[in-house]
Design a protein around this motif. Sequence first.
Motif, PDB file in Angstrom:
ATOM      1  N   GLU B 264      78.485 -53.908  23.147  1.00 56.11           N
ATOM      2  CA  GLU B 264      78.603 -55.031  23.193  1.00 56.11           C
ATOM      3  C   GLU B 264      78.141 -56.048  24.053  1.00 56.11           C
ATOM      4  N   GLY B 265      78.813 -55.319  25.353  1.00 55.57           N
ATOM      5  CA  GLY B 265      78.616 -56.433  27.030  1.00 55.57           C
ATOM      6  C   GLY B 265      79.915 -56.679  26.735  1.00 55.57           C
ATOM      7  N   LYS B 266      81.040 -56.394  26.640  1.00 53.46           N
ATOM      8  CA  LYS B 266      82.029 -57.784  26.425  1.00 53.46           C
ATOM      9  C   LYS B 266      82.449 -57.767  28.138  1.00 53.46           C
ATOM     10  N   ARG B 267      82.993 -58.551  28.504  1.00 57.40           N
ATOM     11  CA  ARG B 267      83.118 -58.562  30.287  1.00 57.40           C
ATOM     12  C   ARG B 267      84.393 -58.405  30.256  1.00 57.40           C
ATOM     13  N   THR B 268      85.017 -56.891  29.760  1.00 53.25           N
ATOM     14  CA  THR B 268      86.569 -56.434  30.063  1.00 53.25           C
ATOM     15  C   THR B 268      87.254 -56.362  31.435  1.00 53.25           C
ATOM     16  N   LEU B 269      88.576 -56.092  31.877  1.00 52.85           N
ATOM     17  CA  LEU B 269      88.845 -55.909  32.732  1.00 52.85           C
ATOM     18  C   LEU B 269      88.480 -54.975  33.908  1.00 52.85           C
ATOM     19  N   ILE B 270      87.810 -53.242  32.780  1.00 52.23           N
ATOM     20  CA  ILE B 270      87.910 -51.743  32.929  1.00 52.23           C
ATOM     21  C   ILE B 270      86.154 -52.681  33.608  1.00 52.23           C
ATOM     22  N   VAL B 271      85.287 -53.342  32.845  1.00 53.37           N
ATOM     23  CA  VAL B 271      84.361 -53.931  33.408  1.00 53.37           C
ATOM     24  C   VAL B 271      83.784 -54.604  34.707  1.00 53.37           C
ATOM     25  N   ALA B 272      85.126 -55.569  35.090  1.00 57.32           N
ATOM     26  CA  ALA B 272      85.143 -56.140  35.595  1.00 57.32           C
ATOM     27  C   ALA B 272      85.424 -55.819  37.290  1.00 57.32           C
ATOM     28  N   GLU B 273      86.646 -54.644  37.223  1.00 58.46           N
ATOM     29  CA  GLU B 273      86.305 -53.750  38.189  1.00 58.46           C
ATOM     30  C   GLU B 273      85.227 -53.161  38.686  1.00 58.46           C
ATOM     31  N   THR B 274      84.814 -51.956  37.426  1.00 57.98           N
ATOM     32  CA  THR B 274      83.615 -51.385  37.822  1.00 57.98           C
ATOM     33  C   THR B 274      82.222 -52.177  39.056  1.00 57.98           C
ATOM     34  N   LEU B 275      82.802 -53.812  38.622  1.00 61.93           N
ATOM     35  CA  LEU B 275      81.160 -54.236  39.118  1.00 61.93           C
ATOM     36  C   LEU B 275      81.753 -54.114  40.469  1.00 61.93           C
ATOM     37  N   GLU B 276      82.730 -54.521  40.950  1.00 61.70           N
ATOM     38  CA  GLU B 276      83.487 -55.267  42.000  1.00 61.70           C
ATOM     39  C   GLU B 276      84.165 -53.444  43.494  1.00 61.70           C
ATOM     40  N   ARG B 277      84.118 -52.474  41.392  1.00 65.96           N
ATOM     41  CA  ARG B 277      84.519 -51.279  43.192  1.00 65.96           C
ATOM     42  C   ARG B 277      83.333 -50.524  42.918  1.00 65.96           C
ATOM     43  N   ALA B 278      81.467 -50.590  42.562  1.00 65.21           N
ATOM     44  CA  ALA B 278      80.768 -49.326  42.733  1.00 65.21           C
ATOM     45  C   ALA B 278      79.591 -49.829  43.222  1.00 65.21           C
ATOM     46  N   GLY B 279      78.705 -48.962  43.979  1.00 68.99           N
ATOM     47  CA  GLY B 279      78.123 -49.345  44.799  1.00 68.99           C
ATOM     48  C   GLY B 279      77.211 -50.099  44.557  1.00 68.99           C
ATOM     49  N   ALA B 280      76.356 -50.285  45.008  1.00 72.60           N
ATOM     50  CA  ALA B 280      75.055 -51.298  44.708  1.00 72.60           C
ATOM     51  C   ALA B 280      73.894 -51.384  43.661  1.00 72.60           C
ATOM     52  N   ALA B 281      73.709 -49.298  43.947  1.00 72.86           N
ATOM     53  CA  ALA B 281      73.326 -48.411  42.450  1.00 72.86           C
ATOM     54  C   ALA B 281      73.301 -48.873  41.388  1.00 72.86           C
ATOM     55  N   ASP B 282      75.141 -48.004  41.447  1.00 70.71           N
ATOM     56  CA  ASP B 282      75.714 -47.844  40.432  1.00 70.71           C
ATOM     57  C   ASP B 282      76.041 -49.153  39.816  1.00 70.71           C
ATOM     58  N   ARG B 283      76.415 -49.953  40.792  1.00 70.46           N
ATOM     59  CA  ARG B 283      76.681 -51.298  39.768  1.00 70.46           C
ATOM     60  C   ARG B 283      74.762 -52.091  39.309  1.00 70.46           C
ATOM     61  N   ALA B 284      73.976 -51.908  39.753  1.00 68.81           N
ATOM     62  CA  ALA B 284      72.632 -52.131  38.968  1.00 68.81           C
ATOM     63  C   ALA B 284      72.193 -51.733  37.977  1.00 68.81           C
ATOM     64  N   ARG B 288      72.702 -53.525  34.142  1.00 70.95           N
ATOM     65  CA  ARG B 288      71.761 -53.100  33.661  1.00 70.95           C
ATOM     66  C   ARG B 288      71.898 -52.717  32.044  1.00 70.95           C
ATOM     67  N   ARG B 289      72.350 -51.564  31.602  1.00 70.74           N
ATOM     68  CA  ARG B 289      72.757 -50.671  30.357  1.00 70.74           C
ATOM     69  C   ARG B 289      73.612 -52.176  30.085  1.00 70.74           C
ATOM     70  N   LEU B 290      74.521 -52.319  30.586  1.00 68.85           N
ATOM     71  CA  LEU B 290      76.053 -53.549  30.026  1.00 68.85           C
ATOM     72  C   LEU B 290      75.296 -54.015  28.901  1.00 68.85           C
ATOM     73  N   GLY B 291      75.509 -54.599  27.710  1.00 69.84           N
ATOM     74  CA  GLY B 291      75.352 -55.206  26.545  1.00 69.84           C
ATOM     75  C   GLY B 291      73.843 -55.031  25.875  1.00 69.84           C
ATOM     76  N   ASP B 292      73.568 -53.219  26.059  1.00 61.92           N
ATOM     77  CA  ASP B 292      71.853 -53.087  25.506  1.00 61.92           C
ATOM     78  C   ASP B 292      72.718 -52.908  24.120  1.00 61.92           C
ATOM     79  N   PRO B 293      72.530 -53.032  22.847  1.00 67.98           N
ATOM     80  CA  PRO B 293      72.725 -52.601  21.401  1.00 67.98           C
ATOM     81  C   PRO B 293      72.310 -51.079  21.077  1.00 67.98           C
ATOM     82  N   GLY B 294      71.206 -50.934  21.855  1.00 70.68           N
ATOM     83  CA  GLY B 294      70.578 -49.641  21.769  1.00 70.68           C
ATOM     84  C   GLY B 294      71.504 -48.168  22.797  1.00 70.68           C
TER      85      GLY B 294
END
Lengths: 356, 356
Positions: B264-284, B288-294
Amino acid sequence: MTFSASSPVSFVRSAVDGEIARFVARRRAQLLEIGSELAPAVDALEAMLAGGKRLRPAFCYWGWRGAGGADVPGIHAAAASLEFLQACALIHDDVIDNSDTRRGLPATHKRLEELHERSGWSGSAADFGRGAAILIGDLCLAWSEDLYQASGLELEALRAGRTPFDAMRTEVMAGQYLDMLEQVRGGGAVEATLRVMHYKAAKYTVERPLHLGAALAGRHEDLSPVYTAYGLPLGVAFQLRDDVLGVFGDPEQTGKPAGDDLREGKRTLIVAETLERAGAADRAGFLRRLGDPGLDTDAVEWMRGVAEDCGALAACERRIDDYVEQAGTALESGLLDGSARSALADLVVAATARKH
Amino acid sequence: MTFSASSPVSFVRSAVDGEIARFVARRRAQLLEIGSELAPAVDALEAMLAGGKRLRPAFCYWGWRGAGGADVPGIHAAAASLEFLQACALIHDDVIDNSDTRRGLPATHKRLEELHERSGWSGSAADFGRGAAILIGDLCLAWSEDLYQASGLELEALRAGRTPFDAMRTEVMAGQYLDMLEQVRGGGAVEATLRVMHYKAAKYTVERPLHLGAALAGRHEDLSPVYTAYGLPLGVAFQLRDDVLGVFGDPEQTGKPAGDDLREGKRTLIVAETLERAGAADRAGFLRRLGDPGLDTDAVEWMRGVAEDCGALAACERRIDDYVEQAGTALESGLLDGSARSALADLVVAATARKH
């Protein structure tokens, strides 16, 4: 406070406007404390509340005065609470009907859709506008209750008012649902249309606000039959006048394009009467054009001709006259306070006068 | 009435369920009198009310008991009124988010959309479903107030309860709006996400229901600071637990497909933490996958791996632990009635226990 007997609505309007403005200002401060990004939502809510004829507050107020209530601020606030309920109904109605304008201005969901576009946000602007409008309507509904409870009237009075207040909200939502059903069933027969008008217009706009005024003044029991006898026919007449204007009205006076209801395909009583009365060929042509958003002036003229020639317009005008007379007769009750009686008589004229 | 200290929610649930059932039965009769076609709308409303953990009523009830209130039917009814508010929030939320299911069943707008399809009505089934769901949510909101007022508690108590009751409704709608804003701005930074959680979850689910219980018992002034100190951290912890389950939860326990929040692409805190902590490639790759219904199982697994490896999951669990501890400390206040204190301690566990 001065009182012009010729304008019982405008007499109430300024007091009601003041209550609305003060209440929204307080709530705006509360919301901005939560987040300054809420400002556009409050702006949209306030814009919706700025319009409107304050008919429901006027009936509530004069229902109270007719029951012997005094002209005190508490009743202005309680009456004003009905405008928040109405704002919710209109905001949600526009989302439900996908109507992009309201009183010649962008509908609430359109305003927020435009904010999304201007701001260059991601996702669907239409979805954002719709979602925001649902929430803003919800706020209006919650605030209606808050203002009612904070009106300053006695707790016992407010409790007595709950019976009509609760019924009013359930009835208008039920009426809207039945209205939606009529549209998708393509029904729109005269009887079914009258039932929707009974709940969505007659009870909601006139009868229940009067009942509320009477109940707040502790006179629900003896006065509600009088107000029902006055309010139900007047409410239907009011809606019929609106329906006739939606087909025959002058754009300069209605603020809507000529024949707008025909373009929207609204299943109003004048449409139902036309479909029941017109000959087969006219009926088919009328149905084919009904709901076509691209209807031009000629097509609108043709449809008006059919509605007029088959007697549908005259039938609606006859109904309005009958109902207006019934409402007038109800006012002869000896139970009503005198100045309120004359104001209620003026409200009949204000709500149903021909403007086309 | 028997009381199992180990289950303060289920203790309240049966009383609350009874109040809801009786209230809906009365209103159903009223609506069916208006029109039998309203039955599917009431069915949908009742189905939505049948689910749910009754957390808000439980906090309201124990907030009252903690203030020395007795176990009387009035508080069950007042607490039950919060479930109608919650039903409105969920029904409208599903429309706003275009979510087709709720607790494993069709969302309200889907139910009505299916009714439209089954019935072969004209026009758009999706529009009908959405419109009907907006109206059914409105009914829930209006009925929440009606049940509160008809709870049978003293008028003075109900008036005292209005401050938290009013604030709660405004805050949840403001929180929802801010949540929508976060989604479209693609923000989802940790701080912004925490603010939404503060209003939409912490205040709405825990703190305000407790305040309401205290206010109804005439103890708002002295007890609300205690309930705030307990309720805000617990509310955030509760929402965090839900967010973690939305990514890592077992479908058998959550009733939702694995990783549903990611789809569903929900911008929850665990998503926010992941986007702040992950390396550039993982983050991208995550973005890219976040919110993809498939999203398939492998993609969900990969995203889980990123959230775990970068420390986002551990950070959320640490926050939950901290908040749970803060809530527990707040319960040491000598102001609270003893049996309520133990129930409130159990509620911490019930709301935040790991289930994955």
